[in-house]
Design a protein around this motif. Structure first.
Motif, PDB file in Angstrom:
ATOM      1  N   LEU A  16       0.627  -1.173  -0.306  1.00 54.31           N
ATOM      2  CA  LEU A  16       0.573  -0.210  -0.152  1.00 54.31           C
ATOM      3  C   LEU A  16       1.092   0.851  -0.053  1.00 54.31           C
ATOM      4  N   ASP A  17       0.713   2.444  -0.724  1.00 47.25           N
ATOM      5  CA  ASP A  17       1.631   3.401  -0.789  1.00 47.25           C
ATOM      6  C   ASP A  17       0.140   4.097   0.226  1.00 47.25           C
ATOM      7  N   ASN A  18      -0.241   4.073   1.215  1.00 44.76           N
ATOM      8  CA  ASN A  18      -1.104   5.258   2.137  1.00 44.76           C
ATOM      9  C   ASN A  18      -1.750   4.165   3.743  1.00 44.76           C
ATOM     10  N   ILE A  19      -1.979   5.328   4.398  1.00 41.52           N
ATOM     11  CA  ILE A  19      -1.749   5.169   6.061  1.00 41.52           C
ATOM     12  C   ILE A  19      -2.650   6.327   6.570  1.00 41.52           C
ATOM     13  N   THR A  20      -3.648   5.885   6.876  1.00 45.92           N
ATOM     14  CA  THR A  20      -4.432   6.894   7.806  1.00 45.92           C
ATOM     15  C   THR A  20      -4.052   6.161   8.675  1.00 45.92           C
ATOM     16  N   ARG A  21      -4.708   6.814  10.085  1.00 50.41           N
ATOM     17  CA  ARG A  21      -4.947   6.546  11.246  1.00 50.41           C
ATOM     18  C   ARG A  21      -6.590   5.714  11.014  1.00 50.41           C
ATOM     19  N   SER A  22      -7.433   5.974  10.794  1.00 52.58           N
ATOM     20  CA  SER A  22      -8.598   4.852  10.936  1.00 52.58           C
ATOM     21  C   SER A  22      -8.931   4.317   9.594  1.00 52.58           C
ATOM     22  N   MET A  23      -7.179   4.309   9.067  1.00 49.38           N
ATOM     23  CA  MET A  23      -7.234   3.091   7.973  1.00 49.38           C
ATOM     24  C   MET A  23      -6.999   1.610   9.005  1.00 49.38           C
ATOM     25  N   LEU A  24      -6.011   1.655  10.116  1.00 48.68           N
ATOM     26  CA  LEU A  24      -5.437   1.450  11.323  1.00 48.68           C
ATOM     27  C   LEU A  24      -6.797   0.719  12.608  1.00 48.68           C
ATOM     28  N   GLU A  25      -7.680   2.265  12.396  1.00 47.86           N
ATOM     29  CA  GLU A  25      -8.086   1.969  13.897  1.00 47.86           C
ATOM     30  C   GLU A  25      -9.640   0.842  13.426  1.00 47.86           C
ATOM     31  N   SER A  46       4.228  14.252   2.378  1.00 49.24           N
ATOM     32  CA  SER A  46       3.360  14.565   1.675  1.00 49.24           C
ATOM     33  C   SER A  46       1.521  13.664   2.276  1.00 49.24           C
ATOM     34  N   ILE A  47       2.160  12.202   2.029  1.00 46.47           N
ATOM     35  CA  ILE A  47       0.996  11.587   2.480  1.00 46.47           C
ATOM     36  C   ILE A  47       0.665  11.824   4.052  1.00 46.47           C
ATOM     37  N   PHE A  48       1.267  11.951   4.689  1.00 49.89           N
ATOM     38  CA  PHE A  48       1.215  11.893   6.560  1.00 49.89           C
ATOM     39  C   PHE A  48       0.250  13.003   6.410  1.00 49.89           C
ATOM     40  N   ASP A  49       0.581  14.334   5.804  1.00 44.82           N
ATOM     41  CA  ASP A  49      -0.163  15.282   5.916  1.00 44.82           C
ATOM     42  C   ASP A  49      -1.538  15.553   5.591  1.00 44.82           C
ATOM     43  N   LYS A  50      -1.799  15.112   4.403  1.00 38.06           N
ATOM     44  CA  LYS A  50      -3.020  14.730   3.565  1.00 38.06           C
ATOM     45  C   LYS A  50      -3.736  14.351   4.852  1.00 38.06           C
ATOM     46  N   ALA A  51      -3.296  12.897   5.672  1.00 33.47           N
ATOM     47  CA  ALA A  51      -3.972  12.151   6.406  1.00 33.47           C
ATOM     48  C   ALA A  51      -4.175  13.343   7.998  1.00 33.47           C
ATOM     49  N   ASP A  82       1.550   6.088  13.654  1.00 31.53           N
ATOM     50  CA  ASP A  82       1.160   5.002  12.799  1.00 31.53           C
ATOM     51  C   ASP A  82       1.657   3.396  12.054  1.00 31.53           C
ATOM     52  N   LEU A  83       3.748   3.780  11.389  1.00 27.49           N
ATOM     53  CA  LEU A  83       3.855   2.657  11.256  1.00 27.49           C
ATOM     54  C   LEU A  83       4.275   2.173  12.237  1.00 27.49           C
ATOM     55  N   GLN A  84       4.526   1.979  13.150  1.00 29.00           N
ATOM     56  CA  GLN A  84       4.878   0.887  14.397  1.00 29.00           C
ATOM     57  C   GLN A  84       3.095   0.295  14.531  1.00 29.00           C
ATOM     58  N   LEU A 109       6.549  -4.411   7.505  1.00 28.03           N
ATOM     59  CA  LEU A 109       7.198  -4.046   6.529  1.00 28.03           C
ATOM     60  C   LEU A 109       6.386  -2.957   6.182  1.00 28.03           C
ATOM     61  N   ALA A 110       6.341  -2.241   6.829  1.00 25.67           N
ATOM     62  CA  ALA A 110       6.050  -0.435   7.149  1.00 25.67           C
ATOM     63  C   ALA A 110       7.530   0.490   7.432  1.00 25.67           C
TER      64      ALA A 110
END
Length: 126
Positions: A16-25, A46-51, A82-84, A109-110
């Motif tokens: 995946l080339d994306n991560i958000t807290r809501s995707m984890l939760e 940039s991805i984290f900034d958007k998230a 988030d990465l952890q 792998l994150a």
């Protein structure tokens, strides 16, 4: 067998080339691991900034700001958390665990691309 699992069985890694807290939760990343054989995740500032701008992080930002965190320190704390969490999802999964052992990896792998000036500083330290 779905197409992504077939690719995985042929040795392809799907990331995946994306991560958000809501995707984890919400379990969305776990769903991608289970249903689509995703074996890794990557992100960048940039991805984290958007998230972070999505509102998912408002409570965490307020709590960290109340504790004196600000700017890059706050940003990277959120990103690393988030990465952890994502990394932990990949570790126990049988498909990713087999691949990790085969590749000699100890964990999930994150990964994230750091900001350029931080990259340059770390290169100077190595």
């Amino acid at each position: 067998m779905n197409e992504t699992r077939a690719l995985h069985e042929q040795g392809q890694s799907i990331w995946l080339d994306n991560i958000t807290r809501s995707m984890l939760e919400t379990g969305q990343i776990q769903h991608y691991i289970d249903q689509y054989s995703v074996t890794g995740l990557t992100s960048n500032p940039s991805i984290f900034d958007k998230a972070i701008g999505s509102g998912d992080y408002d409570d965490a930002i307020r709590a960290k700001a109340a504790g004196g965190r600000k700017g890059e320190e706050l940003f990277f704390e959120l990103a690393i958390e988030d990465l952890q969490c994502a990394d932990d999802l990949f570790l126990p999964h049988p498909r990713t665990h087999r691949r990790h052992r085969r590749l000699g990896l100890a964990g999930g792998l994150a990964a994230a691309r750091l900001m350029e000036r931080i990259d340059m500083r770390s290169k100077a330290l190595v």
